[in-house]
Write a protein that holds these residues in place. Sequence first.
Motif, PDB file in Angstrom:
ATOM      1  N   UNK A 171      16.689  27.335 -45.939  1.00 33.35           N
ATOM      2  CA  UNK A 171      15.481  26.675 -46.455  1.00 33.35           C
ATOM      3  C   UNK A 171      15.370  26.719 -47.971  1.00 33.35           C
ATOM      4  N   UNK A 172      15.903  27.736 -48.629  1.00 36.46           N
ATOM      5  CA  UNK A 172      15.722  27.833 -50.078  1.00 36.46           C
ATOM      6  C   UNK A 172      16.747  27.016 -50.859  1.00 36.46           C
ATOM      7  N   UNK A 173      18.012  27.077 -50.456  1.00 39.24           N
ATOM      8  CA  UNK A 173      19.060  26.431 -51.250  1.00 39.24           C
ATOM      9  C   UNK A 173      19.646  25.178 -50.611  1.00 39.24           C
ATOM     10  N   UNK A 174      19.363  24.945 -49.332  1.00 37.67           N
ATOM     11  CA  UNK A 174      19.833  23.743 -48.636  1.00 37.67           C
ATOM     12  C   UNK A 174      18.672  23.072 -47.901  1.00 37.67           C
ATOM     13  N   UNK A 175      17.543  22.839 -48.601  1.00 39.70           N
ATOM     14  CA  UNK A 175      16.377  22.291 -47.899  1.00 39.70           C
ATOM     15  C   UNK A 175      16.597  20.883 -47.350  1.00 39.70           C
ATOM     16  N   UNK A 176      17.375  20.072 -48.040  1.00 42.21           N
ATOM     17  CA  UNK A 176      17.611  18.702 -47.549  1.00 42.21           C
ATOM     18  C   UNK A 176      18.488  18.727 -46.302  1.00 42.21           C
ATOM     19  N   UNK A 177      19.544  19.537 -46.328  1.00 36.83           N
ATOM     20  CA  UNK A 177      20.407  19.655 -45.149  1.00 36.83           C
ATOM     21  C   UNK A 177      19.590  20.162 -43.970  1.00 36.83           C
ATOM     22  N   UNK A 224      13.207  24.855 -54.919  1.00 38.15           N
ATOM     23  CA  UNK A 224      13.077  25.039 -53.470  1.00 38.15           C
ATOM     24  C   UNK A 224      11.707  24.562 -52.995  1.00 38.15           C
ATOM     25  N   UNK A 225      11.590  24.278 -51.720  1.00 42.49           N
ATOM     26  CA  UNK A 225      10.287  23.847 -51.191  1.00 42.49           C
ATOM     27  C   UNK A 225       9.206  24.896 -51.465  1.00 42.49           C
ATOM     28  N   UNK A 226       8.071  24.441 -51.942  1.00 38.91           N
ATOM     29  CA  UNK A 226       6.905  25.290 -52.179  1.00 38.91           C
ATOM     30  C   UNK A 226       7.141  26.410 -53.192  1.00 38.91           C
ATOM     31  N   UNK A 227       8.078  26.214 -54.106  1.00 37.01           N
ATOM     32  CA  UNK A 227       8.346  27.200 -55.152  1.00 37.01           C
ATOM     33  C   UNK A 227       8.398  26.489 -56.502  1.00 37.01           C
ATOM     34  N   UNK A 228       8.291  27.278 -57.547  1.00 35.71           N
ATOM     35  CA  UNK A 228       8.500  26.754 -58.889  1.00 35.71           C
ATOM     36  C   UNK A 228       9.991  26.521 -59.100  1.00 35.71           C
TER      37      UNK A 228
END
Length: 183
Positions: A39-45, A168-172
Amino acid sequence: MENENSPIAIFEQFSIEPIHEKYAWRICDFVTVNSKRLQRYFPKTLAQNLTPTLSQIFVEQKVREYQKKEEFLFVLKDTESRKVTGLVYIKELDRDKKQAELAYCIGYDYEGKGITSRVTKILSQYAIQALGLQNLQIIVHKTNLGSVRVAEKCGYIWQKTLLKEHTPPNEDPLDMELYELGA
């Protein structure tokens, strides 16, 4: 280039294979089992593979990109269980600069065993020899110590910090570290 259905390499109980339609269900399984680590580094995948239908669309797109030589996605497969155990992209191709980025992820059950380093070495050689690339990049966050170790073990040299490179999603936005390997 190689037969698109042939493994790029086989070692121990693993094979590195170009993306193929037959992997849609197995990629969906891989992504859902490993969703927290992706979820943090491969959110699109992750987002593109949450259901079998989404995975089928994702795989069809990645097969087209592979055939057009726009982006290359490889699956790491456990030849005993036939499970997808990891994914490796050769992406962000710049033919003028003869440059691309490698991005990799491996399942929980396979981390810390040197498998990702082995795959990265093999696909780095493949990118240089078969694709004619001269500069390869790996972009990692400094806290992702496993990925930093992979880059260093594979001969990639730290170049610089890329400010606000990845959000990342929902992060700065995060600063990321750029490692490079020259041919």
